[in-house]
Design a protein around this motif. Structure first.
Motif, PDB file in Angstrom:
ATOM      1  N   LEU A  40       1.852  -4.833   3.649  1.00 52.00           N
ATOM      2  CA  LEU A  40       1.129  -3.915   2.773  1.00 52.00           C
ATOM      3  C   LEU A  40       1.480  -4.166   1.310  1.00 52.00           C
ATOM      4  CD1 LEU A  40      -0.830  -1.535   2.762  1.00 52.00           C
ATOM      5  CD2 LEU A  40       1.140  -0.023   2.906  1.00 52.00           C
ATOM      6  N   ALA A  41       2.763  -4.403   1.037  1.00 51.21           N
ATOM      7  CA  ALA A  41       3.194  -4.656  -0.349  1.00 51.21           C
ATOM      8  C   ALA A  41       2.600  -5.962  -0.869  1.00 51.21           C
ATOM      9  CB  ALA A  41       4.718  -4.707  -0.420  1.00 51.21           C
ATOM     10  N   GLY A  42       2.490  -6.968  -0.018  1.00 50.20           N
ATOM     11  CA  GLY A  42       1.996  -8.267  -0.451  1.00 50.20           C
ATOM     12  C   GLY A  42       0.488  -8.372  -0.529  1.00 50.20           C
ATOM     13  N   LEU A  43      -0.199  -7.587   0.292  1.00 50.42           N
ATOM     14  CA  LEU A  43      -1.645  -7.740   0.375  1.00 50.42           C
ATOM     15  C   LEU A  43      -2.427  -6.532  -0.131  1.00 50.42           C
ATOM     16  CD1 LEU A  43      -1.713  -9.408   3.898  1.00 50.42           C
ATOM     17  CD2 LEU A  43      -2.080 -10.531   1.706  1.00 50.42           C
ATOM     18  N   GLY A  44      -1.747  -5.469  -0.472  1.00 50.45           N
ATOM     19  CA  GLY A  44      -2.451  -4.284  -0.956  1.00 50.45           C
ATOM     20  C   GLY A  44      -2.957  -3.435   0.192  1.00 50.45           C
ATOM     21  N   THR A  45      -4.015  -2.716  -0.038  1.00 47.60           N
ATOM     22  CA  THR A  45      -4.555  -1.796   0.947  1.00 47.60           C
ATOM     23  C   THR A  45      -5.070  -2.541   2.170  1.00 47.60           C
ATOM     24  OG1 THR A  45      -5.233  -0.341  -0.849  1.00 47.60           O
ATOM     25  CG2 THR A  45      -6.221   0.064   1.296  1.00 47.60           C
ATOM     26  N   LEU A  46      -4.596  -2.111   3.336  1.00 50.82           N
ATOM     27  CA  LEU A  46      -5.015  -2.703   4.608  1.00 50.82           C
ATOM     28  C   LEU A  46      -5.300  -1.591   5.594  1.00 50.82           C
ATOM     29  CD1 LEU A  46      -2.187  -5.396   5.067  1.00 50.82           C
ATOM     30  CD2 LEU A  46      -4.566  -5.866   4.503  1.00 50.82           C
ATOM     31  N   SER A  47      -6.202  -1.849   6.519  1.00 51.00           N
ATOM     32  CA  SER A  47      -6.373  -0.909   7.620  1.00 51.00           C
ATOM     33  C   SER A  47      -5.123  -0.990   8.490  1.00 51.00           C
ATOM     34  CB  SER A  47      -7.613  -1.272   8.448  1.00 51.00           C
ATOM     35  OG  SER A  47      -7.392  -2.500   9.128  1.00 51.00           O
ATOM     36  N   GLU A  48      -4.912   0.022   9.299  1.00 51.38           N
ATOM     37  CA  GLU A  48      -3.725   0.040  10.157  1.00 51.38           C
ATOM     38  C   GLU A  48      -3.689  -1.181  11.078  1.00 51.38           C
ATOM     39  OE1 GLU A  48      -1.552   2.840  13.507  1.00 51.38           O
ATOM     40  OE2 GLU A  48      -3.536   3.382  12.765  1.00 51.38           O
ATOM     41  N   SER A  49      -4.817  -1.533  11.658  1.00 52.91           N
ATOM     42  CA  SER A  49      -4.832  -2.675  12.582  1.00 52.91           C
ATOM     43  C   SER A  49      -4.515  -3.982  11.852  1.00 52.91           C
ATOM     44  CB  SER A  49      -6.169  -2.776  13.321  1.00 52.91           C
ATOM     45  OG  SER A  49      -7.234  -2.953  12.410  1.00 52.91           O
ATOM     46  N   ARG A  50      -5.045  -4.155  10.642  1.00 51.56           N
ATOM     47  CA  ARG A  50      -4.748  -5.380   9.884  1.00 51.56           C
ATOM     48  C   ARG A  50      -3.294  -5.400   9.412  1.00 51.56           C
ATOM     49  NH1 ARG A  50      -8.430  -9.098   9.146  1.00 51.56           N
ATOM     50  NH2 ARG A  50      -7.581  -9.859   7.180  1.00 51.56           N
ATOM     51  N   GLN A  51      -2.765  -4.229   9.048  1.00 55.79           N
ATOM     52  CA  GLN A  51      -1.367  -4.148   8.647  1.00 55.79           C
ATOM     53  C   GLN A  51      -0.458  -4.570   9.802  1.00 55.79           C
ATOM     54  OE1 GLN A  51      -0.344  -0.309   7.098  1.00 55.79           O
ATOM     55  NE2 GLN A  51       1.725  -0.902   6.535  1.00 55.79           N
ATOM     56  N   LEU A  52      -0.757  -4.098  11.010  1.00 56.64           N
ATOM     57  CA  LEU A  52       0.049  -4.469  12.173  1.00 56.64           C
ATOM     58  C   LEU A  52      -0.184  -5.930  12.563  1.00 56.64           C
ATOM     59  CD1 LEU A  52      -0.239  -1.192  14.262  1.00 56.64           C
ATOM     60  CD2 LEU A  52       1.712  -2.008  12.927  1.00 56.64           C
ATOM     61  N   LEU A  53      -1.397  -6.435  12.378  1.00 57.81           N
ATOM     62  CA  LEU A  53      -1.667  -7.845  12.640  1.00 57.81           C
ATOM     63  C   LEU A  53      -0.816  -8.722  11.734  1.00 57.81           C
ATOM     64  CD1 LEU A  53      -3.288 -10.318  13.711  1.00 57.81           C
ATOM     65  CD2 LEU A  53      -4.935  -9.840  11.885  1.00 57.81           C
ATOM     66  N   PHE A  54      -0.804  -8.421  10.437  1.00 61.86           N
ATOM     67  CA  PHE A  54      -0.020  -9.228   9.509  1.00 61.86           C
ATOM     68  C   PHE A  54       1.477  -9.070   9.761  1.00 61.86           C
ATOM     69  CE2 PHE A  54      -4.030  -9.454   7.135  1.00 61.86           C
ATOM     70  CZ  PHE A  54      -4.069 -10.823   6.916  1.00 61.86           C
ATOM     71  N   ALA A  55       1.911  -7.890  10.185  1.00 62.99           N
ATOM     72  CA  ALA A  55       3.326  -7.708  10.546  1.00 62.99           C
ATOM     73  C   ALA A  55       3.687  -8.622  11.710  1.00 62.99           C
ATOM     74  CB  ALA A  55       3.595  -6.249  10.913  1.00 62.99           C
ATOM     75  N   ALA A  56       2.813  -8.678  12.715  1.00 66.17           N
ATOM     76  CA  ALA A  56       3.056  -9.557  13.860  1.00 66.17           C
ATOM     77  C   ALA A  56       3.068 -11.024  13.439  1.00 66.17           C
ATOM     78  CB  ALA A  56       1.991  -9.332  14.940  1.00 66.17           C
ATOM     79  N   LEU A  57       2.167 -11.399  12.552  1.00 65.21           N
ATOM     80  CA  LEU A  57       2.137 -12.788  12.078  1.00 65.21           C
ATOM     81  C   LEU A  57       3.382 -13.140  11.275  1.00 65.21           C
ATOM     82  CD1 LEU A  57      -1.627 -13.070  11.068  1.00 65.21           C
ATOM     83  CD2 LEU A  57      -0.492 -14.170  13.013  1.00 65.21           C
TER      84      LEU A  57
END
Length: 104
Positions: A40-57
């Motif tokens: 979230l800090a690196g990419l700005g506003t994200l939906s919850e699913s995208r935030q968790l996707l990027f966390a997993a990545l």
């Protein structure tokens, strides 16, 4: 079966696990939460699913690179500082609004 409440990306989740695995699950949840905040800090506003996707990545990238994982030992200091600054600004705005006379 034991049940652990985790907070990931600002949302609470109840997750079941085997008895005795609660602390391991809490540590795993802390890693996922830290990575979701990093995304979230690196990419700005994200939906919850995208935030968790990027966390997993981000976690998968660490595994592939063979890097060690650092389990957060407490609240993210930067997040606490940002929250405190925001609270101070909100208090200042509330004070200013209370001093402003209402005109009809």
């Amino acid at each position: 079966m034991a049940e652990v409440e985790l907070t990931i990306a600002g949302r609470p989740y109840k997750v079941a696990c085997r008895n005795g695995e609660e602390e391991t699950l809490r540590q795993a949840g802390a890693l996922v939460d830290a990575k979701s905040r990093e995304a979230l800090a690196g990419l700005g506003t994200l939906s919850e699913s995208r935030q968790l996707l990027f966390a997993a990545l981000l976690l998968a990238d660490q595994i592939i690179d063979g890097r060690e994982f650092e389990v957060p030992k407490g609240p993210d200091e930067e997040l606490v500082n940002r929250t405190n600054r925001m609270a101070e600004r909100l208090e200042s705005l509330a004070d200013a609004l209370e001093r402003t006379p209402v005109t009809a």
